[in-house]
Design an enzyme around this catalytic site. Sequence first.
Site, PDB file in Angstrom:
ATOM      1  N   HIS A  84      40.373  32.987 105.457  1.00 44.69           N
ATOM      2  CA  HIS A  84      40.058  31.634 106.132  1.00 44.69           C
ATOM      3  C   HIS A  84      40.812  31.441 107.426  1.00 44.69           C
ATOM      4  O   HIS A  84      40.195  30.965 108.431  1.00 44.69           O
ATOM      5  CB  HIS A  84      40.934  30.669 105.344  1.00 44.69           C
TER       6      HIS A  84
ATOM      7  N   ARG B 263      31.604  36.867 103.016  1.00 44.16           N
ATOM      8  CA  ARG B 263      31.975  38.164 102.775  1.00 44.16           C
ATOM      9  C   ARG B 263      31.005  39.090 102.120  1.00 44.16           C
ATOM     10  O   ARG B 263      31.103  40.088 102.522  1.00 44.16           O
ATOM     11  CB  ARG B 263      33.338  37.975 101.960  1.00 44.16           C
TER      12      ARG B 263
ATOM     13  N   SER C 227      40.704  33.318  97.448  1.00 41.62           N
ATOM     14  CA  SER C 227      41.810  32.673  96.916  1.00 41.62           C
ATOM     15  C   SER C 227      41.869  32.945  95.263  1.00 41.62           C
ATOM     16  O   SER C 227      43.153  33.118  94.848  1.00 41.62           O
ATOM     17  CB  SER C 227      41.609  31.173  97.049  1.00 41.62           C
TER      18      SER C 227
HETATM   19  P1  ADP Z   1      34.676  26.861  98.503  1.00 40.20           P
HETATM   20  O1  ADP Z   1      35.217  26.474  97.340  1.00 40.20           O
HETATM   21  O2  ADP Z   1      33.878  25.586  99.578  1.00 40.20           O
HETATM   22  O3  ADP Z   1      33.479  28.245  98.713  1.00 40.20           O
HETATM   23  P2  ADP Z   1      36.647  28.590  99.719  1.00 40.20           P
HETATM   24  O4  ADP Z   1      38.184  28.334 100.271  1.00 40.20           O
HETATM   25  O5  ADP Z   1      36.605  29.608  98.694  1.00 40.20           O
HETATM   26  O6  ADP Z   1      36.065  27.098  99.469  1.00 40.20           O
HETATM   27  O7  ADP Z   1      35.972  29.148 101.091  1.00 40.20           O
HETATM   28  C1  ADP Z   1      35.640  28.362 102.082  1.00 40.20           C
HETATM   29  C2  ADP Z   1      34.852  29.193 102.958  1.00 40.20           C
HETATM   30  O8  ADP Z   1      35.582  30.287 103.657  1.00 40.20           O
HETATM   31  C3  ADP Z   1      33.645  29.835 102.703  1.00 40.20           C
HETATM   32  O9  ADP Z   1      32.455  29.703 103.370  1.00 40.20           O
HETATM   33  C4  ADP Z   1      33.916  31.112 102.023  1.00 40.20           C
HETATM   34  O10 ADP Z   1      32.834  31.951 102.092  1.00 40.20           O
HETATM   35  C5  ADP Z   1      34.908  31.319 103.454  1.00 40.20           C
HETATM   36  N1  ADP Z   1      35.890  32.655 102.888  1.00 40.20           N
HETATM   37  C6  ADP Z   1      36.836  32.505 102.156  1.00 40.20           C
HETATM   38  N2  ADP Z   1      37.320  33.743 102.113  1.00 40.20           N
HETATM   39  C7  ADP Z   1      37.042  34.505 103.053  1.00 40.20           C
HETATM   40  C8  ADP Z   1      37.475  35.858 103.819  1.00 40.20           C
HETATM   41  N3  ADP Z   1      37.980  36.624 103.322  1.00 40.20           N
HETATM   42  N4  ADP Z   1      36.358  35.998 104.962  1.00 40.20           N
HETATM   43  C9  ADP Z   1      35.797  35.271 105.339  1.00 40.20           C
HETATM   44  N5  ADP Z   1      35.264  33.992 105.002  1.00 40.20           N
HETATM   45  C10 ADP Z   1      35.754  33.509 103.819  1.00 40.20           C
END
Ligand code: ADP
Length: 160
Positions: free
Chosen positions: A18, A91, A129
């Site tokens: 993130h 990802r 996460s």
């Molecule tokens: P959501 O529940 O909205 O998917 P997340 O907190 O899991 O929320 O993710 C928020 C955003 O960040 C999403 O677009 C997700 O694909 C992106 N994201 C999460 N982890 C990574 C990572 N390691 N690299 C790139 N993007 C990420």
Amino acid sequence: MIRRAVYPGSFDPPTEGHLNIIRRGLALFDELVVAVATNTSKNTIFTPEERAALLKSLFPKEKKIRIDYFHGLLVDYVREKKASVILRGIRTMSDYEYEFQMALANKSMAPELETVFMMTEGRYSHISSSIIKEIMRFGGKGKDMIPPLVETALRKKLNS
Ligand code: ADP
């Protein structure tokens, strides 16, 4: 005109993946609103307030970042914030399918908004996460996947 983007997510907890998207997003936009989802269908371990507090402490001095909450329809929130872009990260192929559907749904509801995708940098591609929660639950370390202050908060939460 200010180029303002919203980066929405669960951030349960915020990871290095993130943070990488946030840092790179800052180079593209004048202002980045990092919006913690409060009505996510996911089973979250941190409350929205705790997730927002973690994000705030990760960027204590960054003036271009706002940490906020949203509930309800994302497009309504983005309009309310007078932003023009939704920033998301990708990802894997499974992320792609989900994100593609969401972006199309949002486009049909709010054609004036653009979703901008950032590909993960290779070294963050395995970080999510949910994986981190799983690793730490079974005694592993969050090193290189989450910042130290997030690791401390997560360990405390899992032990409580
Ligand atoms: P959501 O529940 O909205 O998917 P997340 O907190 O899991 O929320 O993710 C928020 C955003 O960040 C999403 O677009 C997700 O694909 C992106 N994201 C999460 N982890 C990574 C990572 N390691 N690299 C790139 N993007 C990420």
